[in-house]
Design a protein around this motif. Structure first.
Motif, PDB file in Angstrom:
ATOM      1  N   VAL A  55       0.842  -1.199   0.000  1.00 21.63           N
ATOM      2  CA  VAL A  55       0.000   0.000   0.000  1.00 21.63           C
ATOM      3  C   VAL A  55       0.875   1.246   0.000  1.00 21.63           C
ATOM      4  O   VAL A  55       0.594   2.206  -0.720  1.00 21.63           O
TER       5      VAL A  55
ATOM      6  N   THR B  77       2.385   1.596  -3.593  1.00 19.95           N
ATOM      7  CA  THR B  77       1.503   1.771  -4.752  1.00 19.95           C
ATOM      8  C   THR B  77       0.415   2.813  -4.594  1.00 19.95           C
ATOM      9  O   THR B  77      -0.005   3.407  -5.581  1.00 19.95           O
ATOM     10  N   TYR B  78      -0.072   3.053  -3.413  1.00 22.22           N
ATOM     11  CA  TYR B  78      -1.294   3.849  -3.262  1.00 22.22           C
ATOM     12  C   TYR B  78      -1.136   5.270  -3.801  1.00 22.22           C
ATOM     13  O   TYR B  78      -1.894   5.703  -4.667  1.00 22.22           O
ATOM     14  N   TYR B  79      -0.176   6.008  -3.321  1.00 22.60           N
ATOM     15  CA  TYR B  79      -0.020   7.393  -3.749  1.00 22.60           C
ATOM     16  C   TYR B  79       0.684   7.486  -5.097  1.00 22.60           C
ATOM     17  O   TYR B  79       0.469   8.449  -5.841  1.00 22.60           O
TER      18      TYR B  79
ATOM     19  N   TYR C  71      -4.156   7.423  -6.226  1.00 21.67           N
ATOM     20  CA  TYR C  71      -5.456   7.258  -5.589  1.00 21.67           C
ATOM     21  C   TYR C  71      -5.765   8.455  -4.697  1.00 21.67           C
ATOM     22  O   TYR C  71      -4.913   9.289  -4.419  1.00 21.67           O
TER      23      TYR C  71
ATOM     24  N   ARG D 245      -9.633   5.750   2.854  1.00 24.94           N
ATOM     25  CA  ARG D 245      -9.497   4.878   1.687  1.00 24.94           C
ATOM     26  C   ARG D 245      -8.151   4.172   1.689  1.00 24.94           C
ATOM     27  O   ARG D 245      -8.041   3.025   1.281  1.00 24.94           O
ATOM     28  N   PHE D 246      -7.129   4.877   2.142  1.00 24.89           N
ATOM     29  CA  PHE D 246      -5.812   4.249   2.291  1.00 24.89           C
ATOM     30  C   PHE D 246      -5.906   3.077   3.272  1.00 24.89           C
ATOM     31  O   PHE D 246      -5.390   1.988   3.006  1.00 24.89           O
TER      32      PHE D 246
ATOM     33  N   GLN E 256      -7.755   0.077   1.744  1.00 20.20           N
ATOM     34  CA  GLN E 256      -6.937  -0.720   0.837  1.00 20.20           C
ATOM     35  C   GLN E 256      -5.932  -1.557   1.627  1.00 20.20           C
ATOM     36  O   GLN E 256      -5.675  -2.700   1.270  1.00 20.20           O
TER      37      GLN E 256
END
Length: 186
Positions: free
Chosen positions: A43, A46-48, A52, A58-59, A62
């Motif tokens: 996370v 990849t997340y930022y 996203y 939401r973070f 996930q």
């Protein structure tokens, strides 16, 4: 690693040292830090970067999804049942101007855009994790190993062991000692 431990587990089970759940429960609990670390790493990486929403909830969702997905995958591998889910999605073109981008993508692929489906998915992953651990415990408790794996000891070696236990000296010829030690050529 598990395959190497199976003969010992079967022996302990047959001798009634401990029940099979005494192995499966600690292995499940000890896999939780690994799942937390891997989910956090994925996370965070990849997340930022993907771009996203910067919303922390939401973070966290996930992260929770990756954690339960990793737990389910580890537990499914433990007892040899890998679950492959294939879905056929239809691509439809339509008017999606009233929806956000994410909701429009979900709707275009005939997926459910409502937020409660996320929690249904998390509950399903948790359910699979529990199911796979119960099946693993059941398999360890009731399935037998393939073949009998027993050590074969010759009568001479058994007699030598008895003599050593009794404290008697064992006399071995030099040639025999060198043959067993692998030092003698030919």
């Amino acid at each position: 690693m598990l395959v190497a431990k199976l003969p010992v587990l079967y022996k302990h089970r047959d001798l009634r040292f401990y029940p099979s759940w005494a192995y499966t429960l600690p292995s499940w609990v000890l896999s939780i830090p690994t799942s937390l670390m891997e989910a956090g790493l994925w996370v965070a990486v990849t997340y930022y970067v993907i771009g996203y929403d910067p919303n922390i909830t939401r973070f966290s969702r996930q992260f929770l999804l990756y954690f339960f997905l990793h737990q389910m995958f580890i537990d499914s591998r433990k007892h040899g049942c890998l679950v492959f889910v294939t879905s056929v999605t239809k691509h439809r073109a339509g008017n999606n101007t009233n929806f956000s981008l994410g909701e429009a993508i979900l709707r275009s692929r005939s997926l459910f855009p409502e937020s409660y489906w996320y929690w249904i998915g998390i509950a399903a992953l948790f359910g699979y994790t529990v199911l796979f651990n119960l099946l693993f415990t059941f398999f360890l408790a009731y399935l037998n190993p393939l073949g009998k794996q027993q050590a074969v000891v010759s009568k001479e070696e058994l007699q030598e062991r008895d003599n050593r236990r009794k404290g008697e000296n064992v006399v071995i010829e030099l040639r025999e000692y060198l043959q067993h030690s692998g030092s003698l050529n030919g």
